[in-house]
Scaffold this active site. Structure first.
Site, PDB file in Angstrom:
ATOM      1  N   GLU A  21       0.834  -1.216   0.000  1.00 15.57           N
ATOM      2  CA  GLU A  21       0.000   0.000   0.000  1.00 15.57           C
ATOM      3  C   GLU A  21       0.863   1.258   0.000  1.00 15.57           C
ATOM      4  O   GLU A  21       0.494   2.278  -0.578  1.00 15.57           O
ATOM      5  CB  GLU A  21      -0.934  -0.014   1.216  1.00 15.57           C
ATOM      6  CG  GLU A  21      -1.965  -1.133   1.104  1.00 15.57           C
ATOM      7  CD  GLU A  21      -2.917  -1.180   2.282  1.00 15.57           C
ATOM      8  OE1 GLU A  21      -2.450  -1.511   3.382  1.00 15.57           O
ATOM      9  OE2 GLU A  21      -4.106  -0.873   2.098  1.00 15.57           O
ATOM     10  N   GLU A  59      -3.896  -9.638   3.572  1.00 16.84           N
ATOM     11  CA  GLU A  59      -4.702  -9.349   4.767  1.00 16.84           C
ATOM     12  C   GLU A  59      -5.812 -10.367   4.997  1.00 16.84           C
ATOM     13  O   GLU A  59      -6.127 -10.702   6.139  1.00 16.84           O
ATOM     14  CB  GLU A  59      -5.303  -7.934   4.679  1.00 16.84           C
ATOM     15  CG  GLU A  59      -4.307  -6.813   4.928  1.00 16.84           C
ATOM     16  CD  GLU A  59      -3.408  -6.480   3.748  1.00 16.84           C
ATOM     17  OE1 GLU A  59      -3.493  -7.164   2.703  1.00 16.84           O
ATOM     18  OE2 GLU A  59      -2.616  -5.534   3.862  1.00 16.84           O
TER      19      GLU A  59
END
Ligand code: NAD
Length: 705
Positions: free
Chosen positions: A107, A127
């Site tokens: 990210e 995740e």
């Protein structure tokens, strides 16, 4: 003290280097460091572009999971804010991705204007494997950069992609494959960006081309991934967030993402999956054993027995590039076994999982023999012959005669006493259990069985070896069935007993699959063969039936009718080709056997099925813990989630018990003890450890031997 983020200005380029080993995790100090260095670069009028890179081999391993739930985890700047700040930078920001960019690390790269990657770099958003969704912008930025389909694939699977794939998808702008210095190349790239006009991007301005998506794209995506994500909450949240990205401006999408992230963070699934993550790392830590103990070198491996297990076990070593010899006394069985290995590899090649060249490379590492005398220079021998003590002892005695000193002698026995097997050698300290699960080349679990005399370095070598062959290892003490099969026993007994009491096999299995198990127990035993347990019971009738004459009545009844399961076309179900059908005759047989044994049949609720099966697993797990067969409850959970199809989103049976509360489990067991008469009195005794922890208001996690 070295700064966790180094700042250096080279001519007009600022270089921010993450320097927080081992993985450059985005803990509070690193977040602060990035922000401070970034602001310094913006404030410096000489700086025209900013390069973010890392020292070490990993670009960034993502959020610091050890900060989860702690004040540092939410201390400012939090990741979404920091990445928004980078995204809005007036000067171009270039991520120079020198290695793995995982989770928050990926990210971070997405929030930059340009991404240049070393060819060895990998990008992943795993995740969902922790019961979460990316919470720092990926669900909104990634679809803008690579399109909806690739973004969904990456985030729903959680699997990483390599630099070339990332380049093809548009995730990176340039890949460096040269021999020179990567940072120099990244600086040259940054200068090029500046010289071309230093365009900066705000991700908010990048449109998603929704019109080019096929009609019903999201619904179709949901149905095509339904099997893989069944029961998991986080993947659906990823899909919702990406749907949002298609409809909302970036900032609103980020708000949606944060809401969904928090929902996941508060879920029992996130607790369960994170428990498994940490349990897996803890599982090979053996109390009282110094991890610095030198281990033995394993370059040559032999497998004894070329049957179902022997062949699969051999493939693990061949896949890891280790020379492997299979020995079988039966030459025909040996030829057959080698043929099965080749066929398995060829199927993998046909499916594109490996290349033809790899098939030949692996087969070239495979040797075979019928002579024990050929095993003199083996470093490790794994026995996988028939499950009979006298056969195993004969094999170990033969190995003792031919193997060099220091060779590790392992058994793949499922139930037999490892110490008795070891006693047939002059070197019990070199003997260990390596219990693989079927199919051994596929199943991730390896139970490592520690005998009374197993040497520490042998145990440690086995845990290291498990990593080499890509297995998840758990250490078990030496007791019947070790961890997995021992704990399975009462669960299996209840599943079959419930049919005797009036539940249909389909009802029992539906409750278990509804709970999330990959397969209901009665379908599983049909697959494994009902006859296997029958033979064991018949060989030791006194042991199995003296306490309870109804013990396994329904399974025994099926075996007497030669209904062994899938292999005979009938078991708890009827099998026609690949189809499985319910069989009304089962209920007739169950009624007859119930009346013969004085068992009253009745309607049974789904809740009773769930509690009697799963709580029995838990109760036996408590027993195994108390006896020291297992070091920690997390080990039992690892065994169940990797070897027995227990749903990872429940975190394993012991984690599930911690979640529902141990007193709830005790109360239910005592309810059935009182309700089921003699049978209840016999089997539904809460384990002392379970009762004790429940009374103290504790959980299994609190228990350590
Ligand atoms: P199998 O019957 O398929 O194969 C056993 C092989 O051993 C045969 O090829 C046989 O010729 C060979 N053999 C027998 N005696 C021998 C000897 N003295 N020397 C050399 N070779 C000999 O059995 P399997 O299912 O592969 O099981 C092997 C072991 O693995 C057993 O201990 C079993 O409990 C254990 N195990 C089986 C499974 C499973 O699902 N099948 C799972 C875990 C563990």
């Amino acid at each position: 003290m070295t700064a966790v983020v180094n700042y250096e200005a080279r001519n007009t380029i600022a270089i921010l280097t993450l320097n927080s080993p081992p993985v450059n995790g985005l803990g509070h100090a690193v977040r602060q460091g990035i922000q401070k260095a970034f602001e310094a670069a913006i404030a410096d009028n000489n700086i025209e572009a900013i390069v973010i890179t890392s020292s070490g081999k990993i670009f960034c391993g993502g959020a610091d999971v050890s900060e989860f739930g702690k004040p540092e985890g939410t201390a400012e700047p939090i990741l979404p804010e920091l990445f928004n700040q980078l995204d809005a930078s007036p000067k171009p920001v270039i991520a120079a991705i020198n290695g793995l960019a995982l989770g928050g690390g990926c990210e971070l790269a997405l929030a930059c204007d340009y991404r240049m990657a070393h060819v060895s770099a990998k990008f992943g958003l795993p995740e969902v494997k922790l019961g979460l969704i990316p919470g720092a912008g990926a669900t909104q930025r990634l679809p803008r950069l690579v399109g909806v389909e690739v973004a969904l694939q990456m985030m729903v699977s959680g699997d990483p992609i390599d630099a070339r794939k990332a380049e093809a998808s548009g995730l990176v702008d340039a890949v460096f494959e040269g021999k020179g210095d990567f940072l120099e190349a990244a600086l040259a790239y940054a200068e090029l960006v500046v010289s071309k006009g230093a365009r900066v991007f705000n991700c908010a301005d990048i449109p998603i081309d929704v019109r080019s998506l096929p009609e019903n794209f999201f619904d179709d995506f949901r149905s095509s991934s339904a099997r893989k994500i069944r029961g998991f909450f986080a993947p659906e949240c990823v899909i919702k967030a990406v749907e949002g990205a298609c409809e909302l401006p970036l900032q609103d999408g980020l708000v949606l993402e944060l809401g969904l992230f928090i929902e996941c963070l508060d879920s029992y699934q996130a607790r369960a999956q994170q428990h498994l993550f940490f349990a897996e790392r803890a599982a090979t830590k053996i109390p009282g054993l110094d991890p610095a103990t030198p281990t033995r070198t394993i370059n040559k491996v032999a497998i004894i027995g070329s049957g179902t297990m022997g062949g699969g076990i051999a493939m693990n070593f061949l896949n890891a590039g280790i020379e492997t010899t299979i020995l079988d006394l039966n030459a025909d069985a040996l030829t057959r076994g080698l043929g099965v290995i080749r066929k398995n590899y060829e199927i993998s090649a046909k499916r594109g999982r490996i290349t033809e060249v790899q098939v030949e490379e692996r087969m070239a590492l495979l040797k075979s023999t019928c002579e024990y005398s050929d095993l003199g220079d083996m470093d490790l021998v794994i026995e996988a012959v028939f499950e009979k003590m006298e056969v195993k002892k004969a094999v170990f005695s033969a190995l003792d005669g031919v193997c060099k000193p220091g060779a590790i002698l392992a058994s793949n026995t499922s139930t037999l006493d490892l110490d008795e097997i070891a006693s047939s050698t002059s070197r019990p300290e070199d003997v260990i259990g390596l219990h693989f699960f079927s199919p051994a080349n596929v199943m991730k679990l390896l139970e490592i069985v520690r005998g009374d005399k197993t040497a520490d370095d042998v145990l440690l070598t086995a845990t290291k070896l498990a990593k080499t062959i890509n297995k998840v290892a758990v250490v078990s003490g030496n007791g019947w069935g070790f961890i997995g099969n021992r704990v399975l026993e009462p669960y299996a007994r209840e599943a079959a007993r419930l049919v005797l009491e009036g539940a249909s096999p389909a009802q029992v299995d539906k409750v278990l699959t509804g709970f999330g198990l990959a397969m209901g127990f009665l379908s599983m035993i049909d697959l494994a063969g009902i006859d296997i347990g029958y033979q064991v019971r018949q060989a030791e009738k006194e042991k199995y039936y003296s306490q309870d004459p109804t013990y396994s009545a329904i399974c025994d009844g099926l075996c007497e009718l030669v209904r062994y399961g899938q292999k005979t076309g009938r078991g708890f179900y009827i099998y026609e080709g690949r189809d499985k059908k319910e069989d009304p005759e089962i209920m007739v047989l169950a009624a007859e056997l119930a009346s013969e044994h004085g068992v009253t049949q009745r309607e049974i609720s789904d809740q009773e099925i769930l509690e009697r099966t799963i709580y029995m697993l838990i109760n036996e797990g408590a027993q195994v813990l108390e006896e020291g067969i297992s070091y920690r409850s997390g080990d039992i959970d690892i065994v169940y989630c990797n070897g027995y199809g227990f749903p990872a989103h429940r975190g394993g049976p012991m984690q599930y018990a911690d979640e529902v509360g141990l007193q709830t489990v005790v109360d239910a067991l005592e309810k059935y003890r009182d309700a089921l008469g003699e049978y209840g009195e016999q089997w539904f005794k809460p384990a002392p450890l379970l009762k004790k922890l429940a009374a103290e208001g504790k959980s299994f996690k609190d228990f350590a031997k």
